[in-house]
Write an enzyme that holds these catalytic residues in place. Structure first.
Site, PDB file in Angstrom:
ATOM      1  N   TYR A   1       0.571  -1.429   0.166  1.00  0.00           N
ATOM      2  CA  TYR A   1      -0.288   0.216  -0.031  1.00  0.00           C
ATOM      3  C   TYR A   1       0.641   1.324  -0.214  1.00  0.00           C
ATOM      4  CZ  TYR A   1      -3.204   3.908   1.849  1.00  0.00           C
ATOM      5  OH  TYR A   1      -3.414   4.282   2.179  1.00  0.00           O
TER       6      TYR A   1
ATOM      7  N   LYS B   1     -11.299  -8.645   5.797  1.00  0.00           N
ATOM      8  CA  LYS B   1     -11.967  -7.407   6.059  1.00  0.00           C
ATOM      9  C   LYS B   1     -12.357  -7.091   4.997  1.00  0.00           C
ATOM     10  CE  LYS B   1     -11.124  -3.394   8.272  1.00  0.00           C
ATOM     11  NZ  LYS B   1      -9.835  -2.575   7.225  1.00  0.00           N
TER      12      LYS B   1
ATOM     13  N   ASP C   1      -8.533  -3.042  -1.100  1.00  0.00           N
ATOM     14  CA  ASP C   1      -9.439  -1.984  -1.085  1.00  0.00           C
ATOM     15  C   ASP C   1      -9.587  -1.251  -1.692  1.00  0.00           C
ATOM     16  OD1 ASP C   1      -9.032  -1.853   1.972  1.00  0.00           O
ATOM     17  OD2 ASP C   1      -9.957   0.370   1.618  1.00  0.00           O
TER      18      ASP C   1
END
Lengths: 555, 248
Positions: free
Chosen positions: A274, A381, A309
């Site tokens: 990320y 998640k 996400d």
């Protein structure tokens, strides 16, 4: 749960094996390097805390002080950065020579009265023993935090999944406490304190309780402690263990993971890619940092939350779903290499399909089930819609409802509750109330829907899942061919091209010397990873032409 | 023409409002909500729903008839001055009138990490079928991404010879978006560059009115598509009779 998607286990293994080899190539690099933030985390664990007169955290003062020094290499070789011996070496040497505590040494450095690399060296064996005994104290503290969590969960009870994950983000830790208590009363199982937006790019961790932040609250050890205490109280009141989440991401991944381990956080956002892709942090820095931070998360029993996400916030979910799966595989393999078990892998994904696509719900269902079936033991998640939240709160409430429905149908574990006012403002009390009401209604009303349904073999959902798996496998095999670092350079992830020596924080990456002293992997890793780590360190000594006993000398 | 909100009969003035009061639910809370609705200018307020949220706060949904009306004759809509063309039309207009592409630099400034809006306007892919500026040969785009300091944005604009600067602001707390936007204007003025660029901002809290007040040439709110921004940029360039344009 019985397989709904009819996926070929052989193909899943193929993808997973590719990810294992991809991360193996990078792990060889990781094992040979340390970073400033890793060393600062080690100092924090060895009980260095506080700030100097200018407000600079003492772990930064100490590491900067060491970085300014050099160590002579073997005969003929160029001198190398003193941090290549490890901060623990210099700290413990000064403690023994000057008969000071770790904190006293750090304070002396902070006042500019002590230059660690100029302290006359004491016996290596004594330094080694002191470093390990201090580290053992930290390890015991972390282990006892873990036991305390287990005891509280046993006594108070663990909420049923999906866990209701609620965000607070006022910028003021004391205001966050008020909001968090209200959210717990409303049913929150997990409280995440969103960080101030720019913190990921700070190369230090702010100190003390904070009351000012931008769209979030600074992650500091004092803030962690304040919220942990508040949630422990709230847990007693509602009779269930409420988990606390913060962010081990950005330039200080390892340090924040250390703080989380010391203050009994239960979950930490921690992604191996990320920072590189979405914050332009140097990839070498991130890879080394994520390793140490996950080592700590693993040992502390912290559930990591990965950030897949994010792939779907910049690209349409229909097109980018396979990048989510590929990243989940990579995150899984990196986590395993840090000793982090599957039960602590909160692999991320999201409900982000364009609501105007015909059968979009079916595709969401396929993607969520795909994650569930491929990572069966992982507490997944699941993030709510944001990309297509327009400000039409009524439509947004429906999108959130569909997210809730997929979540309960596919047995997601960590459910970030979507807010109908997403894209308008940080949630009001009533927004949170309505969103939780929505979640509870659907989770209760459709509790066993997933168990009752069998998907049509070869139907739309199965086809979609197969397509995503096919494309993820292709991507992983392509990444394996070129190497992960090169793949990121070429923009194979999220369309972001990040040069291997670009981004922030590369100057904080230091090759470990043959005499590197870093006790924690040896104390925290499970076998056989512990042995592999020892072998990797031994290979640095061999390559430098040194036996185990022969060490560089301080200049 | 004077108008009122419309429910199902012209002039009925029907509106819905929802809010929270710091009171536990009960007759007193409901009456408080009703009084508040009356003070808001809602006649015959109906408290359709009241719900205790468990922590000494009650949520209300209220319907009422708005007493007020608005005269559309003396309205001035707050919108940048441009004709909204399709992206193809924008391309054609630029080709005919400018003779060279418009160089656009865009960024999310300050601590803002949310690039959804910026990407939707600038990147080829655009959003929801509306292709971004990059898709048109009328524009050369430089999307600098998120968390760009104002100084870096200005430096890049100079470096690439930007005709226009787009700033996207999404996240805010304590009005930091306004501070960041103002700082950029100050910086451009200090460097003597303000009049040489078309300066545009956008985001969920941005209106054209606010943008103009802060010293921008235009502001675009939520729901804006790339062709609107493109139309404005090309038409503003034509209005300014930008040097270097082949046909004026």
């Amino acid at each position: 749960m019985q397989s709904q998607l009819g996926l070929d286990p052989g193909q899943i293994s193929r993808a997973r094996d590719a990810a294992r080899r991809i991360t193996g190539q990078v792990q060889a690099y990781i094992d040979q390097h340390t970073t400033t933030s890793t060393e600062r985390a080690i100092l924090r664990l060895l009980d260095v805390n506080g700030v100097d007169a200018d407000g600079v955290p003492l772990p930064n003062c100490v590491v900067d002080n060491i970085m300014a020094g050099e160590v002579a290499g073997p005969a003929g070789a160029a001198p190398r950065n003193a941090l290549s011996r490890g901060a623990a070496y210099w700290l413990c040497n000064a403690m023994l020579r000057l008969e000071l505590s770790a904190q006293e040494v750090a304070e002396a450095v902070g006042r500019g009265r002590l230059n660690l690399t100029e302290v006359k060296p004491v016996d290596d064996g004594a330094i080694h023993d002191l470093a390990y005994s201090l580290a053992e104290t930290a390890v015991i503290k972390i282990r006892s935090n873990r036991q305390e969590r287990d005891e509280r969960i046993r006594r108070l009870g663990d909420p049923a999944t999906p866990w209701l994950y609620i965000i607070v983000a006022t910028g003021n830790i004391y205001e966050d406490v008020v909001q968090a208590r209200a959210a717990v009363k409303q049913g929150a199982d997990v409280i995440a304190v969103i960080r101030s937006t720019a913190q990921s790019l700070l190369d230090y961790v702010p100190y003390g309780p904070t009351t000012e932040g931008f769209a979030g609250t600074y992650a500091t050890q004092a803030n962690f402690r304040i919220m942990r205490e508040a949630l422990d109280e709230a847990s007693e009141e509602v009779g269930r263990y409420v988990r606390l989440t913060n962010y081990a991401s950005g330039l200080c991944m390892p340090e924040i993971a250390a703080m989380g381990a010391l203050e009994r956080l239960d979950m930490m956002l921690n992604d191996s890619l990320y920072g590189i892709l979405f914050r332009d942090i140097n990839m070498k820095r991130t890879f080394v940092d994520q390793y140490f931070s996950r080592l700590l998360n693993a040992y502390a029993g912290v559930i990591i939350n990965t950030g897949e996400d994010n792939y779907l916030t910049t690209t349409e979910s229909y097109e980018a779903a396979h990048t989510v799966l590929a990243s989940q595989f990579i995150n899984e393999q990196f986590a395993l290499r840090s000793g982090l078990p599957v039960e602590q892998m909160g692999l991320g994904h999201a409900f982000q399909m364009d609501p105007t696509i015909e059968d979009g719900f079916l595709y969401e269902l396929a993607q969520a089930l795909l994650a569930r079936e491929i990572f069966p033991g992982a507490p997944l998640k699941y993030m709510p819609p944001t990309r297509h939240m327009t400000g039409n709160i009524f439509q947004g409430h429906l999108l959130d409802a569909m997210h809730n429905l997929v979540s309960v149908m596919t047995d997601q574990h960590i459910h970030l509750v979507g807010m109908l006012t997403e894209a308008i403002h940080t949630p009001f009390l009533q927004d949170r109330y309505l969103s939780i009401e929505n979640f509870r209604y659907i989770v209760k009303n459709a509790r066993h829907l997933g168990d009752e349904i069998t998907l049509r073999p070869g139907g739309r959902v199965q086809q979609r899942a197969q397509l995503v798996l096919d494309r993820a496998t292709e991507l992983l095999e392509e990444v394996e061919r070129v190497g992960l670092m090169q793949a990121i350079e070429q923009g194979l992830f999220a369309g972001m091209k990040r040069p291997v020596d670009g981004g922030k924080g590369l100057d904080g990456v230091i090759p470990k010397g043959p005499d590197y002293l870093g006790p924690f992997p040896h104390l925290m890793l499970p076998e056989p990873l512990r042995q592999a780590h020892a072998d990797a360190e031994a290979s640095i000594r061999v390559r430098n032409g040194l036996g185990a006993a022969e060490r560089g000398t301080v200049r | 023409m004077k108008i009122k909100p419309y429910g199902d009969t012209t002039g009925d003035g029907k509106v819905q409002v929802s809010f929270t009061l710091p009171l536990a639910d009960g007759p007193q809370a409901v009456e408080a909500a009703r009084r508040l609705a009356l003070s808001m200018g809602l006649d015959n307020p109906l408290v359709a729903h009241h719900q205790d949220m468990g922590v000494g706060y009650t949520f209300f949904i209220i319907y009422g008839s708005c007493r007020h009306e608005v005269d559309t004759d003396d309205l001035q809509a707050s919108q940048a001055d441009f004709h909204h063309l399709t992206m193809d039309e924008v391309t054609a207009q630029a080709r005919e009138n400018l003779g060279r592409p418009v160089v656009v630099v865009g960024a999310c400034t300050g601590s803002d990490t949310h690039t959804v809006g910026l990407d939707a306007i600038m990147n080829r892919k655009g959003f929801h079928g509306h292709y971004g500026l990059e898709s048109s040969p009328a524009f050369v785009t430089h999307n600098l991404g998120s968390q760009v300091p104002n100084e870096v944005l200005v430096a890049r604009a100079v470096e690439v010879g930007a005709d226009a600067i787009l700033v996207s602001k999404v996240v805010t707390q304590k009005n930091i978006h306004v501070t960041d936007l103002t700082e950029l204007v100050d910086l451009l003025e200090a460097e003597g560059l303000r009049d040489r660029v078309v300066l545009v901002c956008g985001g969920p809290r941005i209106s054209h009115e606010l943008a103009v007040e802060l010293g921008y040439d235009a502001g675009f709110g939520p729901g804006t598509v790339a062709s609107e921004v493109g139309s404005f940029l090309v038409q503003e360039m034509i209005r300014r009779r930008v040097p270097g344009a082949a046909v004026l």
